[in-house]
Design an enzyme around this catalytic site. Structure first.
Site, PDB file in Angstrom:
ATOM      1  N   HIS A 120      40.750  63.739  50.258  1.00 42.75           N
ATOM      2  CA  HIS A 120      41.380  62.879  51.340  1.00 42.75           C
ATOM      3  C   HIS A 120      40.058  62.579  52.346  1.00 42.75           C
ATOM      4  CE1 HIS A 120      44.552  61.588  53.940  1.00 42.75           C
ATOM      5  NE2 HIS A 120      43.862  62.032  54.639  1.00 42.75           N
ATOM      6  N   LEU A 137      47.551  57.045  44.512  1.00 35.35           N
ATOM      7  CA  LEU A 137      48.510  56.825  45.675  1.00 35.35           C
ATOM      8  C   LEU A 137      49.930  57.288  45.190  1.00 35.35           C
ATOM      9  CD1 LEU A 137      47.321  53.278  46.924  1.00 35.35           C
ATOM     10  CD2 LEU A 137      46.561  55.451  47.762  1.00 35.35           C
ATOM     11  N   GLU A 184      31.891  62.129  50.019  1.00 36.39           N
ATOM     12  CA  GLU A 184      32.759  62.346  48.621  1.00 36.39           C
ATOM     13  C   GLU A 184      31.916  62.311  47.344  1.00 36.39           C
ATOM     14  OE1 GLU A 184      36.876  60.435  50.133  1.00 36.39           O
ATOM     15  OE2 GLU A 184      35.431  58.864  49.131  1.00 36.39           O
ATOM     16  N   GLY A 230      37.895  52.897  42.563  1.00 31.18           N
ATOM     17  CA  GLY A 230      37.459  53.892  41.525  1.00 31.18           C
ATOM     18  C   GLY A 230      36.172  54.306  41.555  1.00 31.18           C
TER      19      GLY A 230
END
Ligand code: GRF
Length: 188
Positions: free
Chosen positions: A104, A85, A174, A12
């Site tokens: 991704h 997921l 990210e 997370g």
């Protein structure tokens, strides 16, 4: 102020980063974190950040409306998958057209699809001796990693990389780009 629901199955760090980034913004906030994994690190992060969270099981996700109802009650405008997921059921995709995104940890369309998550992705990229990897932010449809691509950013893969070193380089990308791209989509 728009409401973002974040779905995560694991550690997370992206979820927390998105919570913190929007905490200083008037555009949106993370209204809830949802997880299928009762042991996920993201739960502790939600508690620390004082963001409401929901844990659900496969039956509730696939065959009931209980998550739909929670999203509705929160007045959710946008759904963000961050290391989540499970496939999103088409009934939820239909309720949020072009309002569900995923990140991704590779340059799709390469290294995507079922089973390509976490270290499996980095392992494969290293095995294939790619010189470049990166991140892909894309819309979510009924298939793993196949929705249309919104944004990509790249980083080098070094000869001495392990899955850990590559993963941490990817995480930096990210954390930098995911909240910014989410905000751009929200403001469209
Ligand atoms: C990220 O690398 C993301 O791209 C992938 O799963 C990982 C989640 O990391 N989908 P974290 O749980 O946010 O740290």
């Amino acid at each position: 102020m728009k409401n973002i629901a974040v779905f995560a199955s694991g550690n997370g760090s992206n979820a927390q980063n998105i919570v913190e980034w929007f905490a200083y913004k008037s555009t949106a906030r993370v209204s809830r974190i949802l997880t299928n994994n009762p042991g996920a690190g993201v739960i502790e992060r939600a508690k620390q950040s004082m963001v409401p969270f929901t844990v659900f099981n496969r039956e509730e996700w696939k065959n009931t409306n209980c998550i739909d109802e929670i999203l509705k009650k929160d007045e959710t405008d946008f759904i963000v998958l961050a290391g989540f997921l499970w496939l999103v059921p088409s009934r939820i995709i239909q309720q949020y057209p072009d309002k569900i995104v995923n990140i991704h940890p590779a340059l799709l369309p390469k290294y995507g699809g079922k089973g390509m998550f976490g270290d499996n992705v980095h392992q494969k990229v290293i095995e294939m001796k790619e010189e470049e990897s990166g991140i892909t932010i894309h819309y979510v449809n009924e298939h793993y990693d196949e929705g249309s691509i919104i944004f990509q950013a790249t980083c080098p893969v070094l000869p001495e990389d392990t899955t850990e070193t590559l993963a941490s380089r990817i995480h930096i990308l990210e954390h930098k780009h995911y909240p910014e791209e989410i905000e751009k989509l929200l403001l469209r």
